[in-house]
Motif scaffolding. Structure first.
Motif, PDB file in Angstrom:
ATOM      1  N   ILE A 184       1.034  -1.259   0.008  1.00 35.77           N
ATOM      2  CA  ILE A 184      -0.010  -0.044  -0.499  1.00 35.77           C
ATOM      3  C   ILE A 184       0.877   1.287  -0.086  1.00 35.77           C
ATOM      4  CG2 ILE A 184      -1.891   1.325   1.264  1.00 35.77           C
ATOM      5  CD1 ILE A 184      -2.704  -1.661   2.247  1.00 35.77           C
ATOM      6  N   THR A 185       1.741   1.136   0.756  1.00 34.48           N
ATOM      7  CA  THR A 185       2.732   2.456   0.875  1.00 34.48           C
ATOM      8  C   THR A 185       3.875   2.271  -0.400  1.00 34.48           C
ATOM      9  OG1 THR A 185       4.927   1.403   2.359  1.00 34.48           O
ATOM     10  CG2 THR A 185       2.421   2.910   3.311  1.00 34.48           C
ATOM     11  N   GLY A 186       4.325   1.137  -0.649  1.00 34.07           N
ATOM     12  CA  GLY A 186       4.613   1.143  -1.973  1.00 34.07           C
ATOM     13  C   GLY A 186       6.324   1.536  -2.325  1.00 34.07           C
ATOM     14  N   PRO A 187       6.872   1.585  -3.221  1.00 34.96           N
ATOM     15  CA  PRO A 187       6.738   1.717  -4.694  1.00 34.96           C
ATOM     16  C   PRO A 187       6.442  -0.142  -4.691  1.00 34.96           C
ATOM     17  CG  PRO A 187       9.196   2.044  -3.858  1.00 34.96           C
ATOM     18  CD  PRO A 187       8.276   2.576  -2.684  1.00 34.96           C
ATOM     19  N   ALA A 188       5.903  -0.186  -5.772  1.00 37.83           N
ATOM     20  CA  ALA A 188       5.620  -1.376  -5.815  1.00 37.83           C
ATOM     21  C   ALA A 188       6.720  -2.969  -5.949  1.00 37.83           C
ATOM     22  CB  ALA A 188       5.058  -1.293  -7.508  1.00 37.83           C
ATOM     23  N   PRO A 189       7.754  -1.948  -6.219  1.00 40.70           N
ATOM     24  CA  PRO A 189       8.637  -3.297  -6.354  1.00 40.70           C
ATOM     25  C   PRO A 189       9.093  -3.480  -5.167  1.00 40.70           C
ATOM     26  CG  PRO A 189       9.662  -1.563  -7.576  1.00 40.70           C
ATOM     27  CD  PRO A 189       8.302  -1.496  -6.869  1.00 40.70           C
ATOM     28  N   MET A 190       9.281  -3.174  -3.690  1.00 37.79           N
ATOM     29  CA  MET A 190       8.891  -2.951  -2.104  1.00 37.79           C
ATOM     30  C   MET A 190       8.426  -4.033  -2.111  1.00 37.79           C
ATOM     31  SD  MET A 190      11.776  -2.481  -0.613  1.00 37.79           S
ATOM     32  CE  MET A 190      11.211  -2.816   1.093  1.00 37.79           C
ATOM     33  N   GLY A 191       6.505  -4.039  -2.746  1.00 41.73           N
ATOM     34  CA  GLY A 191       5.758  -4.738  -1.966  1.00 41.73           C
ATOM     35  C   GLY A 191       5.661  -6.369  -2.654  1.00 41.73           C
ATOM     36  N   GLU A 192       6.427  -6.306  -3.747  1.00 42.43           N
ATOM     37  CA  GLU A 192       7.076  -7.599  -4.324  1.00 42.43           C
ATOM     38  C   GLU A 192       7.644  -7.803  -3.826  1.00 42.43           C
ATOM     39  OE1 GLU A 192       8.343  -6.668  -8.535  1.00 42.43           O
ATOM     40  OE2 GLU A 192       5.774  -5.988  -8.401  1.00 42.43           O
ATOM     41  N   LEU A 193       8.413  -7.203  -3.008  1.00 47.35           N
ATOM     42  CA  LEU A 193       9.199  -7.838  -2.866  1.00 47.35           C
ATOM     43  C   LEU A 193       9.444  -8.595  -0.691  1.00 47.35           C
ATOM     44  CD1 LEU A 193      12.547  -5.490  -3.041  1.00 47.35           C
ATOM     45  CD2 LEU A 193      12.731  -8.205  -3.477  1.00 47.35           C
ATOM     46  N   ALA A 194       8.089  -8.270  -0.565  1.00 40.53           N
ATOM     47  CA  ALA A 194       7.316  -8.166   0.899  1.00 40.53           C
ATOM     48  C   ALA A 194       6.904  -9.643   0.382  1.00 40.53           C
ATOM     49  CB  ALA A 194       6.710  -7.195   1.260  1.00 40.53           C
ATOM     50  N   ASP A 195       6.001  -9.237  -0.015  1.00 35.32           N
ATOM     51  CA  ASP A 195       5.227 -10.816  -0.717  1.00 35.32           C
ATOM     52  C   ASP A 195       6.047 -12.001  -0.666  1.00 35.32           C
ATOM     53  OD1 ASP A 195       2.609  -9.888  -0.529  1.00 35.32           O
ATOM     54  OD2 ASP A 195       2.626  -9.446  -2.834  1.00 35.32           O
ATOM     55  N   ALA A 196       7.680 -11.553  -0.929  1.00 33.58           N
ATOM     56  CA  ALA A 196       8.431 -12.921  -1.481  1.00 33.58           C
ATOM     57  C   ALA A 196       8.516 -13.101   0.049  1.00 33.58           C
ATOM     58  CB  ALA A 196       9.584 -12.641  -2.364  1.00 33.58           C
ATOM     59  N   VAL A 197       9.141 -12.107   0.706  1.00 35.77           N
ATOM     60  CA  VAL A 197       9.674 -12.640   1.994  1.00 35.77           C
ATOM     61  C   VAL A 197       8.409 -13.430   2.743  1.00 35.77           C
ATOM     62  CG1 VAL A 197      10.000 -11.432   4.535  1.00 35.77           C
ATOM     63  CG2 VAL A 197      10.668 -10.567   2.497  1.00 35.77           C
ATOM     64  N   HIS A 198       7.211 -13.476   2.568  1.00 33.52           N
ATOM     65  CA  HIS A 198       6.597 -14.049   3.163  1.00 33.52           C
ATOM     66  C   HIS A 198       6.066 -14.940   2.451  1.00 33.52           C
ATOM     67  CE1 HIS A 198       1.704 -15.206   3.262  1.00 33.52           C
ATOM     68  NE2 HIS A 198       2.441 -14.704   4.196  1.00 33.52           N
ATOM     69  N   ALA A 199       6.302 -15.146   1.200  1.00 39.03           N
ATOM     70  CA  ALA A 199       6.277 -16.674   0.472  1.00 39.03           C
ATOM     71  C   ALA A 199       6.998 -17.603   0.601  1.00 39.03           C
ATOM     72  CB  ALA A 199       5.891 -16.690  -0.852  1.00 39.03           C
ATOM     73  N   ALA A 200       8.406 -17.030   1.091  1.00 39.86           N
ATOM     74  CA  ALA A 200       9.497 -17.922   1.835  1.00 39.86           C
ATOM     75  C   ALA A 200       9.532 -18.458   3.518  1.00 39.86           C
ATOM     76  CB  ALA A 200      10.733 -17.283   1.645  1.00 39.86           C
ATOM     77  N   ALA A 201       8.948 -17.443   3.930  1.00 43.92           N
ATOM     78  CA  ALA A 201       7.745 -17.602   5.316  1.00 43.92           C
ATOM     79  C   ALA A 201       7.209 -19.291   5.644  1.00 43.92           C
ATOM     80  CB  ALA A 201       7.691 -16.885   6.157  1.00 43.92           C
ATOM     81  N   ALA A 202       6.083 -18.992   4.040  1.00 40.91           N
ATOM     82  CA  ALA A 202       5.269 -20.156   4.291  1.00 40.91           C
ATOM     83  C   ALA A 202       5.517 -21.482   3.881  1.00 40.91           C
ATOM     84  CB  ALA A 202       3.994 -19.350   2.943  1.00 40.91           C
ATOM     85  N   ARG A 203       7.393 -21.230   2.874  1.00 43.12           N
ATOM     86  CA  ARG A 203       7.394 -22.626   1.817  1.00 43.12           C
ATOM     87  C   ARG A 203       7.400 -22.897   3.912  1.00 43.12           C
ATOM     88  NH1 ARG A 203       8.722 -19.300  -2.068  1.00 43.12           N
ATOM     89  NH2 ARG A 203      10.151 -18.244  -1.604  1.00 43.12           N
ATOM     90  N   GLN A 204       8.356 -22.371   3.998  1.00 45.57           N
ATOM     91  CA  GLN A 204       9.279 -23.091   5.448  1.00 45.57           C
ATOM     92  C   GLN A 204       8.994 -23.800   6.247  1.00 45.57           C
ATOM     93  OE1 GLN A 204      12.020 -20.088   7.597  1.00 45.57           O
ATOM     94  NE2 GLN A 204      13.315 -22.004   8.315  1.00 45.57           N
ATOM     95  N   ALA A 205       7.520 -22.461   6.903  1.00 42.10           N
ATOM     96  CA  ALA A 205       6.649 -23.259   7.560  1.00 42.10           C
ATOM     97  C   ALA A 205       5.715 -24.538   6.985  1.00 42.10           C
ATOM     98  CB  ALA A 205       5.268 -22.398   7.669  1.00 42.10           C
ATOM     99  N   GLY A 206       5.715 -24.715   5.944  1.00 45.97           N
ATOM    100  CA  GLY A 206       4.944 -25.843   4.696  1.00 45.97           C
ATOM    101  C   GLY A 206       6.263 -26.942   4.953  1.00 45.97           C
ATOM    102  N   VAL A 207       7.105 -26.760   5.102  1.00 45.07           N
ATOM    103  CA  VAL A 207       8.783 -28.029   4.563  1.00 45.07           C
ATOM    104  C   VAL A 207       7.848 -28.857   6.031  1.00 45.07           C
ATOM    105  CG1 VAL A 207      10.594 -28.666   5.626  1.00 45.07           C
ATOM    106  CG2 VAL A 207      10.534 -26.867   3.279  1.00 45.07           C
ATOM    107  N   TRP A 208       7.666 -28.140   7.051  1.00 40.08           N
ATOM    108  CA  TRP A 208       7.316 -29.008   8.680  1.00 40.08           C
ATOM    109  C   TRP A 208       5.726 -29.556   8.869  1.00 40.08           C
ATOM    110  CZ3 TRP A 208      11.471 -30.669  11.349  1.00 40.08           C
ATOM    111  CH2 TRP A 208      12.989 -29.700  10.555  1.00 40.08           C
ATOM    112  N   ARG A 209       5.120 -29.680   7.951  1.00 41.16           N
ATOM    113  CA  ARG A 209       3.778 -30.280   7.613  1.00 41.16           C
ATOM    114  C   ARG A 209       3.303 -31.076   7.003  1.00 41.16           C
ATOM    115  NH1 ARG A 209       0.767 -24.247   8.564  1.00 41.16           N
ATOM    116  NH2 ARG A 209       1.803 -23.755  10.626  1.00 41.16           N
ATOM    117  N   MET A 210       4.342 -31.166   6.118  1.00 41.22           N
ATOM    118  CA  MET A 210       4.574 -32.643   5.362  1.00 41.22           C
ATOM    119  C   MET A 210       4.906 -33.603   5.828  1.00 41.22           C
ATOM    120  SD  MET A 210       6.580 -30.972   1.888  1.00 41.22           S
ATOM    121  CE  MET A 210       7.179 -29.145   1.680  1.00 41.22           C
ATOM    122  N   ARG A 211       4.586 -34.042   5.005  1.00 43.84           N
ATOM    123  CA  ARG A 211       4.600 -36.324   5.675  1.00 43.84           C
ATOM    124  C   ARG A 211       6.389 -36.270   4.167  1.00 43.84           C
ATOM    125  NH1 ARG A 211       1.653 -36.957   9.489  1.00 43.84           N
ATOM    126  NH2 ARG A 211      -0.158 -36.290   9.027  1.00 43.84           N
TER     127      ARG A 211
END
Length: 189
Positions: A112-139
């Motif tokens: 929201i506050t921008g600029p757009a590339p920072m929003g994309e980088l913040a989304d990439a940080v969240h996606a990487a965190a979600a992937r790491q959490a997902g590793v520990w939920r996999m069988r």
């Protein structure tokens, strides 16, 4: 033209000049004052936006730390011998899910506050965190899980580093712009 006419013309021109100067001086001063007010307002808007961005960027980094703390607690518990099932340690996942949610909200604020590339980088940080959490939920067996966790942790650290580097560039105030604005602010009308 006699001397009386010359005096009248000189007086008229003097009065006309005085009236013109009396009218144009305030007009020029009013124009300069409006320009200075517009420049001051633009400076304040840029400064406020910079402060909002700084706060949004810092929140992402704070939430990264909260996520890191919560996922490390889940990993340590998972590695411990007393881990029996996911249900037995739901509070660890609840903490991790809350940290992921907070990181998602922080990334949205950056978008929201921008600029757009920072929003994309913040989304990439969240996606990487979600992937790491997902590793520990996999069988997976423990060895595969550890290999995938190392990759996910490295991706999370890289995304965070890229976010920090971009944030530093965006928040850096060019010295010539700062000097120009400081000089402008000291000028009297």
């Amino acid at each position: 033209m006699d001397q009386a006419d010359a005096i009248i013309w000189a007086t008229a021109l003097g009065i006309g000049g005085t009236l013109a100067a009396g009218l144009t001086g305030p007009l020029l001063q009013a124009r300069a004052s409006r320009r200075q007010a517009r420049d001051q307002e633009a400076f304040q808007v840029r400064h406020r936006l910079r402060d909002e961005r700084r706060a949004a960027f810092a929140t992402v980094l704070d939430q990264c730390e909260a996520f890191r703390h919560s996922i490390n607690a889940a990993i340590e518990a998972r590695m411990a011998l007393e881990w029996r099932s996911e249900d037995a340690h739901w509070e660890l996942w609840q903490s991790t899910d809350a940290a992921l949610g907070a990181l998602r909200r922080a990334a949205t604020n950056v978008a929201i506050t921008g600029p757009a590339p920072m929003g994309e980088l913040a989304d990439a940080v969240h996606a990487a965190a979600a992937r790491q959490a997902g590793v520990w939920r996999m069988r997976l067996d423990l060895d595969d899980r550890l290999v995938q966790n190392a990759q996910a942790d490295s991706a999370f650290a890289d995304a965070r580093r890229q976010f920090i580097a971009a944030a530093e560039k965006i928040l850096a105030l060019p010295t010539d712009e700062g000097t120009r604005h400081r000089g402008m602010l000291r000028r009297s009308p």
